[in-house]
Design a protein around this motif. Structure first.
Motif, PDB file in Angstrom:
ATOM      1  N   GLY A 158       0.780  -1.228   0.000  1.00 55.14           N
ATOM      2  CA  GLY A 158       0.000   0.000   0.000  1.00 55.14           C
ATOM      3  C   GLY A 158       0.808   1.272   0.000  1.00 55.14           C
ATOM      4  O   GLY A 158       0.257   2.353  -0.089  1.00 55.14           O
ATOM      5  N   HIS A 159       2.114   1.175   0.080  1.00 59.27           N
ATOM      6  CA  HIS A 159       2.928   2.382   0.077  1.00 59.27           C
ATOM      7  C   HIS A 159       3.031   2.928  -1.350  1.00 59.27           C
ATOM      8  O   HIS A 159       3.665   2.322  -2.210  1.00 59.27           O
ATOM      9  CB  HIS A 159       4.319   2.094   0.646  1.00 59.27           C
ATOM     10  N   ASP A 160       2.390   4.047  -1.605  1.00 64.68           N
ATOM     11  CA  ASP A 160       2.353   4.667  -2.934  1.00 64.68           C
ATOM     12  C   ASP A 160       1.860   3.699  -4.008  1.00 64.68           C
ATOM     13  O   ASP A 160       2.422   3.605  -5.095  1.00 64.68           O
ATOM     14  CB  ASP A 160       3.729   5.217  -3.325  1.00 64.68           C
ATOM     15  N   ALA A 161       0.776   2.971  -3.709  1.00 66.67           N
ATOM     16  CA  ALA A 161       0.196   2.007  -4.663  1.00 66.67           C
ATOM     17  C   ALA A 161      -0.807   2.718  -5.559  1.00 66.67           C
ATOM     18  O   ALA A 161      -1.991   2.439  -5.543  1.00 66.67           O
ATOM     19  CB  ALA A 161      -0.460   0.849  -3.902  1.00 66.67           C
ATOM     20  N   TRP A 162      -0.314   3.673  -6.346  1.00 67.25           N
ATOM     21  CA  TRP A 162      -1.203   4.455  -7.188  1.00 67.25           C
ATOM     22  C   TRP A 162      -0.800   4.439  -8.660  1.00 67.25           C
ATOM     23  O   TRP A 162      -1.370   5.148  -9.465  1.00 67.25           O
ATOM     24  CB  TRP A 162      -1.277   5.898  -6.703  1.00 67.25           C
ATOM     25  N   GLY A 163       0.181   3.632  -9.020  1.00 70.08           N
ATOM     26  CA  GLY A 163       0.611   3.550 -10.417  1.00 70.08           C
ATOM     27  C   GLY A 163      -0.483   2.951 -11.296  1.00 70.08           C
ATOM     28  O   GLY A 163      -1.319   2.184 -10.830  1.00 70.08           O
ATOM     29  N   PRO A 164      -0.516   3.288 -12.573  1.00 70.33           N
ATOM     30  CA  PRO A 164      -1.539   2.760 -13.479  1.00 70.33           C
ATOM     31  C   PRO A 164      -1.518   1.234 -13.548  1.00 70.33           C
ATOM     32  O   PRO A 164      -0.464   0.610 -13.450  1.00 70.33           O
ATOM     33  CB  PRO A 164      -1.167   3.345 -14.845  1.00 70.33           C
ATOM     34  N   LEU A 165      -2.682   0.642 -13.718  1.00 73.58           N
ATOM     35  CA  LEU A 165      -2.816  -0.801 -13.930  1.00 73.58           C
ATOM     36  C   LEU A 165      -2.784  -1.075 -15.428  1.00 73.58           C
ATOM     37  O   LEU A 165      -3.286  -0.275 -16.219  1.00 73.58           O
ATOM     38  CB  LEU A 165      -4.138  -1.309 -13.360  1.00 73.58           C
ATOM     39  N   VAL A 166      -2.230  -2.216 -15.810  1.00 75.04           N
ATOM     40  CA  VAL A 166      -2.170  -2.619 -17.212  1.00 75.04           C
ATOM     41  C   VAL A 166      -2.587  -4.079 -17.290  1.00 75.04           C
ATOM     42  O   VAL A 166      -2.196  -4.888 -16.456  1.00 75.04           O
ATOM     43  CB  VAL A 166      -0.732  -2.466 -17.772  1.00 75.04           C
ATOM     44  N   ILE A 167      -3.405  -4.414 -18.297  1.00 73.73           N
ATOM     45  CA  ILE A 167      -3.763  -5.805 -18.562  1.00 73.73           C
ATOM     46  C   ILE A 167      -3.427  -6.113 -20.014  1.00 73.73           C
ATOM     47  O   ILE A 167      -3.873  -5.418 -20.926  1.00 73.73           O
ATOM     48  CB  ILE A 167      -5.262  -6.074 -18.301  1.00 73.73           C
ATOM     49  N   VAL A 168      -2.609  -7.162 -20.208  1.00 75.97           N
ATOM     50  CA  VAL A 168      -2.225  -7.612 -21.539  1.00 75.97           C
ATOM     51  C   VAL A 168      -2.331  -9.129 -21.571  1.00 75.97           C
ATOM     52  O   VAL A 168      -1.723  -9.815 -20.747  1.00 75.97           O
ATOM     53  CB  VAL A 168      -0.785  -7.173 -21.892  1.00 75.97           C
ATOM     54  N   ASN A 169      -3.131  -9.654 -22.503  1.00 75.70           N
ATOM     55  CA  ASN A 169      -3.293 -11.106 -22.660  1.00 75.70           C
ATOM     56  C   ASN A 169      -3.627 -11.798 -21.337  1.00 75.70           C
ATOM     57  O   ASN A 169      -3.098 -12.874 -21.038  1.00 75.70           O
ATOM     58  CB  ASN A 169      -2.040 -11.736 -23.276  1.00 75.70           C
ATOM     59  N   GLY A 170      -4.479 -11.176 -20.535  1.00 76.69           N
ATOM     60  CA  GLY A 170      -4.917 -11.787 -19.283  1.00 76.69           C
ATOM     61  C   GLY A 170      -3.957 -11.649 -18.124  1.00 76.69           C
ATOM     62  O   GLY A 170      -4.177 -12.208 -17.048  1.00 76.69           O
ATOM     63  N   ILE A 171      -2.881 -10.901 -18.305  1.00 75.85           N
ATOM     64  CA  ILE A 171      -1.905 -10.659 -17.243  1.00 75.85           C
ATOM     65  C   ILE A 171      -2.015  -9.201 -16.794  1.00 75.85           C
ATOM     66  O   ILE A 171      -1.935  -8.292 -17.614  1.00 75.85           O
ATOM     67  CB  ILE A 171      -0.458 -10.934 -17.713  1.00 75.85           C
ATOM     68  N   MET A 172      -2.217  -8.987 -15.480  1.00 80.64           N
ATOM     69  CA  MET A 172      -2.274  -7.632 -14.942  1.00 80.64           C
ATOM     70  C   MET A 172      -0.917  -7.289 -14.330  1.00 80.64           C
ATOM     71  O   MET A 172      -0.339  -8.079 -13.593  1.00 80.64           O
ATOM     72  CB  MET A 172      -3.349  -7.504 -13.860  1.00 80.64           C
ATOM     73  N   ILE A 173      -0.452  -6.086 -14.648  1.00 79.35           N
ATOM     74  CA  ILE A 173       0.782  -5.571 -14.064  1.00 79.35           C
ATOM     75  C   ILE A 173       0.419  -4.379 -13.198  1.00 79.35           C
ATOM     76  O   ILE A 173      -0.320  -3.490 -13.625  1.00 79.35           O
ATOM     77  CB  ILE A 173       1.787  -5.161 -15.154  1.00 79.35           C
ATOM     78  N   MET A 174       0.931  -4.389 -11.955  1.00 77.71           N
ATOM     79  CA  MET A 174       0.700  -3.288 -11.030  1.00 77.71           C
ATOM     80  C   MET A 174       1.972  -3.044 -10.240  1.00 77.71           C
ATOM     81  O   MET A 174       2.853  -3.905 -10.196  1.00 77.71           O
ATOM     82  CB  MET A 174      -0.462  -3.598 -10.091  1.00 77.71           C
ATOM     83  N   ARG A 175       2.047  -1.874  -9.609  1.00 82.14           N
ATOM     84  CA  ARG A 175       3.244  -1.566  -8.835  1.00 82.14           C
ATOM     85  C   ARG A 175       2.916  -0.620  -7.696  1.00 82.14           C
ATOM     86  O   ARG A 175       1.894   0.044  -7.695  1.00 82.14           O
ATOM     87  CB  ARG A 175       4.312  -0.944  -9.715  1.00 82.14           C
ATOM     88  N   ASP A 176       3.817  -0.615  -6.723  1.00 84.34           N
ATOM     89  CA  ASP A 176       3.845   0.440  -5.726  1.00 84.34           C
ATOM     90  C   ASP A 176       5.245   1.040  -5.786  1.00 84.34           C
ATOM     91  O   ASP A 176       5.958   0.845  -6.774  1.00 84.34           O
ATOM     92  CB  ASP A 176       3.446  -0.067  -4.326  1.00 84.34           C
ATOM     93  N   SER A 177       5.658   1.753  -4.767  1.00 86.54           N
ATOM     94  CA  SER A 177       6.961   2.412  -4.840  1.00 86.54           C
ATOM     95  C   SER A 177       8.139   1.446  -4.726  1.00 86.54           C
ATOM     96  O   SER A 177       9.269   1.811  -5.030  1.00 86.54           O
ATOM     97  CB  SER A 177       7.068   3.477  -3.750  1.00 86.54           C
TER      98      SER A 177
END
Length: 93
Positions: free
Chosen positions: A64-83
């Motif tokens: 949850g620390h700076d978990a505000w980056g854009p979400l991306v979904i490609v071919n059923g795979i989601m990529i997310m990030r925090d700091s």
């Protein structure tokens, strides 16, 4: 979270209510589902085609620390990030 009519935004279709708030977290819509990453790093899946707020799943993914980056979904795979971390989730199943 508030869903309103596109042709008249004063007409509310549904709301998540005061208890279910998401902060400034990112969201994405794919395959009739809305995915929202809240400020605590919890990923919430909502039925995007429902006429009521219908939560399908929720799971804590990031710290949850700076978990505000854009979400991306490609071919059923989601990529997310925090700091500090980048996560790939398989959404195909």
């Amino acid at each position: 979270l508030v869903c309103a009519r596109a042709d008249d935004t004063t007409k509310i279709i549904y709301s998540s209510g005061k208890e279910k708030r998401f902060g400034i977290g990112p969201f994405i819509i794919a395959d009739s589902k809305m995915y929202i990453l809240d400020d605590d790093g919890t990923l919430i899946m909502i039925d995007a085609e429902s006429d009521t707020y219908k939560e399908l799943a929720r799971h804590k993914i990031l710290d949850g620390h700076d978990a505000w980056g854009p979400l991306v979904i490609v071919n059923g795979i989601m990529i997310m990030r925090d700091s500090k971390h980048m996560i790939c989730l398989d959404l195909k199943e």
